[in-house]
Design a protein around this motif. Structure first.
Motif, mmCIF file in Angstrom:
data_model
loop_
_atom_site.group_PDB
_atom_site.id
_atom_site.type_symbol
_atom_site.label_atom_id
_atom_site.label_comp_id
_atom_site.label_asym_id
_atom_site.label_seq_id
_atom_site.Cartn_x
_atom_site.Cartn_y
_atom_site.Cartn_z
ATOM 1 N N VAL A 1 18.022 -0.778 4.548
ATOM 2 C CA VAL A 1 17.717 0.009 3.341
ATOM 3 C C VAL A 1 16.770 1.165 3.665
ATOM 4 C CG1 VAL A 1 18.089 -1.963 1.804
ATOM 5 C CG2 VAL A 1 15.780 -1.470 2.620
ATOM 6 N N GLY A 2 15.976 1.016 4.736
ATOM 7 C CA GLY A 2 15.095 2.108 5.134
ATOM 8 C C GLY A 2 15.834 3.213 5.864
ATOM 9 N N LEU A 3 16.819 2.838 6.658
ATOM 10 C CA LEU A 3 17.572 3.830 7.420
ATOM 11 C C LEU A 3 18.618 4.539 6.554
ATOM 12 C CD1 LEU A 3 18.181 1.902 10.774
ATOM 13 C CD2 LEU A 3 16.485 3.685 10.317
ATOM 14 N N SER B 1 8.356 2.649 5.836
ATOM 15 C CA SER B 1 7.738 1.365 5.502
ATOM 16 C C SER B 1 8.782 0.265 5.399
ATOM 17 C CB SER B 1 6.964 1.486 4.186
ATOM 18 O OG SER B 1 6.362 0.253 3.839
ATOM 19 N N PHE B 2 9.956 0.584 4.842
ATOM 20 C CA PHE B 2 11.039 -0.399 4.779
ATOM 21 C C PHE B 2 11.374 -0.910 6.180
ATOM 22 C CE2 PHE B 2 12.774 1.691 0.706
ATOM 23 C CZ PHE B 2 12.242 0.702 -0.095
ATOM 24 N N VAL B 3 11.523 0.030 7.118
ATOM 25 C CA VAL B 3 11.904 -0.332 8.490
ATOM 26 C C VAL B 3 10.802 -1.148 9.157
ATOM 27 C CG1 VAL B 3 12.464 0.579 10.777
ATOM 28 C CG2 VAL B 3 13.418 1.672 8.728
ATOM 29 N N VAL B 4 9.564 -0.681 9.046
ATOM 30 C CA VAL B 4 8.433 -1.396 9.636
ATOM 31 C C VAL B 4 8.320 -2.801 9.046
ATOM 32 C CG1 VAL B 4 5.903 -1.444 9.826
ATOM 33 C CG2 VAL B 4 7.159 0.697 10.184
ATOM 34 N N HIS B 5 8.538 -2.883 7.751
ATOM 35 C CA HIS B 5 8.489 -4.168 7.055
ATOM 36 C C HIS B 5 9.471 -5.157 7.676
ATOM 37 C CE1 HIS B 5 7.600 -6.823 3.748
ATOM 38 N NE2 HIS B 5 8.838 -6.821 3.313
ATOM 39 N N GLY B 6 10.707 -4.710 7.864
ATOM 40 C CA GLY B 6 11.715 -5.586 8.449
ATOM 41 C C GLY B 6 11.376 -6.015 9.859
ATOM 42 N N VAL C 1 0.831 -1.208 0.000
ATOM 43 C CA VAL C 1 0.000 0.000 0.000
ATOM 44 C C VAL C 1 0.866 1.259 0.000
ATOM 45 C CG1 VAL C 1 -1.636 1.359 1.369
ATOM 46 C CG2 VAL C 1 -1.996 -1.103 1.085
ATOM 47 N N VAL C 2 1.908 1.272 0.823
ATOM 48 C CA VAL C 2 2.772 2.455 0.895
ATOM 49 C C VAL C 2 3.469 2.686 -0.443
ATOM 50 C CG1 VAL C 2 4.835 3.436 1.964
ATOM 51 C CG2 VAL C 2 3.096 2.342 3.374
ATOM 52 N N GLN C 3 3.911 1.628 -1.102
ATOM 53 C CA GLN C 3 4.533 1.793 -2.420
ATOM 54 C C GLN C 3 3.567 2.451 -3.413
ATOM 55 O OE1 GLN C 3 7.181 -1.470 -4.010
ATOM 56 N NE2 GLN C 3 6.375 -2.531 -2.232
ATOM 57 N N LEU C 4 2.321 2.004 -3.392
ATOM 58 C CA LEU C 4 1.331 2.577 -4.299
ATOM 59 C C LEU C 4 1.080 4.056 -3.994
ATOM 60 C CD1 LEU C 4 -1.226 -0.384 -4.369
ATOM 61 C CD2 LEU C 4 0.334 0.296 -6.206
ATOM 62 N N GLY D 1 10.901 -0.495 -14.909
ATOM 63 C CA GLY D 1 12.211 0.079 -15.180
ATOM 64 C C GLY D 1 12.903 0.717 -13.995
ATOM 65 N N TYR D 2 12.145 1.099 -12.976
ATOM 66 C CA TYR D 2 12.729 1.767 -11.811
ATOM 67 C C TYR D 2 12.901 0.777 -10.658
ATOM 68 C CZ TYR D 2 12.242 6.558 -13.603
ATOM 69 O OH TYR D 2 12.368 7.719 -14.325
ATOM 70 N N ASN D 3 13.869 1.069 -9.795
ATOM 71 C CA ASN D 3 14.099 0.231 -8.621
ATOM 72 C C ASN D 3 13.112 0.575 -7.511
ATOM 73 O OD1 ASN D 3 16.233 -0.854 -9.995
ATOM 74 N ND2 ASN D 3 17.825 0.093 -8.729
ATOM 75 N N ILE D 4 12.935 -0.367 -6.609
ATOM 76 C CA ILE D 4 12.098 -0.117 -5.431
ATOM 77 C C ILE D 4 12.691 1.036 -4.630
ATOM 78 C CG2 ILE D 4 11.085 -1.137 -3.363
ATOM 79 C CD1 ILE D 4 11.760 -3.901 -4.649
ATOM 80 N N SER D 5 14.020 1.033 -4.506
ATOM 81 C CA SER D 5 14.712 2.034 -3.694
ATOM 82 C C SER D 5 14.524 3.452 -4.211
ATOM 83 C CB SER D 5 16.205 1.711 -3.643
ATOM 84 O OG SER D 5 16.427 0.440 -3.081
#
Length: 222
Positions: free
Chosen positions: A103-105, A61-66, A11-14, A28-32
């Motif tokens: 990757v989030g930090l 979201s990256f941090v929460v995900h981990g 959801v956050v990515q969207l 074509g683009y990276n998640i990062s």
């Protein structure tokens, strides 16, 4: 924990993607790129313009995900069974959770080396862990779903190999990265639903539930 981890991440990515004023391609683009803190042309190997207004939300979201992946792994001990491969899988999953936090930090345009290290942990060690999970004892819940695990692991390992080798078969490197990184998310979501299905209460055969909520045996079964 696993369901929340995967749903919030998608959801956050969207949402972050929708805030872009310039084109963003999932192929074509990276998640990062969604977490880069500055606007400008990025990546010498694949130059592309990156400008993510909601980068803070993506990095959070990256941090929460981990964190949620780690908590879920700790709470699903019974599903893994015993054995060296199961133990190895759990250790690698814990390290992978740390990779998501990293990757989030540390966004890619803040410290690329550390960010790439986190990505390598996720798509490298994480997918090795998924392969190990595919050989969990058959007596365990995850072991009984071995075919699903190994199928996801095979796709993830192949995608990671092509992504890091910069070999695009026509899908776009962004697509390959997502397959390599999200295979574990698909797996934990599938297993979380399997756990719920296994633990759902089942009424004994021949019993009925009265209006008071009490269960009694039917006359025919006595």
């Amino acid at each position: 924990m696993w369901i929340v981890a995967t749903v919030q991440f998608l959801v956050v990515q969207l949402v972050v993607h929708s805030a872009w004023q310039t084109p963003y391609s999932w192929a074509g683009y990276n998640i990062s790129d969604l977490g880069n803190v500055q606007c400008g042309t990025w990546d010498v190997s694949r130059p592309r313009y990156v400008c993510s207004p909601l980068h803070a939300a993506m990095n959070t979201s990256f941090v929460v995900h981990g964190v949620l992946l780690l908590v879920g792994m700790l709470l699903t001990g019974a599903g893994w069974g015993r054995g060296r491969l199961s133990a190895t899988a759990r250790i690698l999953f814990a390290v992978t959770a740390g990779g998501w936090v990293l990757v989030g930090l540390v966004p890619a345009d803040v410290n690329e080396d550390l960010h790439v290290l986190g990505a390598f942990v996720i798509m490298g060690l994480g997918n090795i862990g998924l392969v190990c999970a595919g050989f969990a004892p058959r007596a365990s819940l995850f072991g009984r779903l071995r075919a699903v695990t190994l199928s996801m692991a095979a796709a993830a390992v192949a995608a990671a190999w092509m992504f890091f080798g910069q070999y695009d078969p026509g899908t776009g490197l962004g697509t390959l990265e997502r397959i390599a990184a999200f295979a574990l998310d698909a797996w934990v979501l599938f297993m979380a639903l399997a756990i719920f299905g296994r633990t759902r209460p089942v009424r004994p055969p021949g019993s009925v539930v009265t209006t008071s909520g009490r269960r009694r045996r039917s006359t025919a079964s006595r």
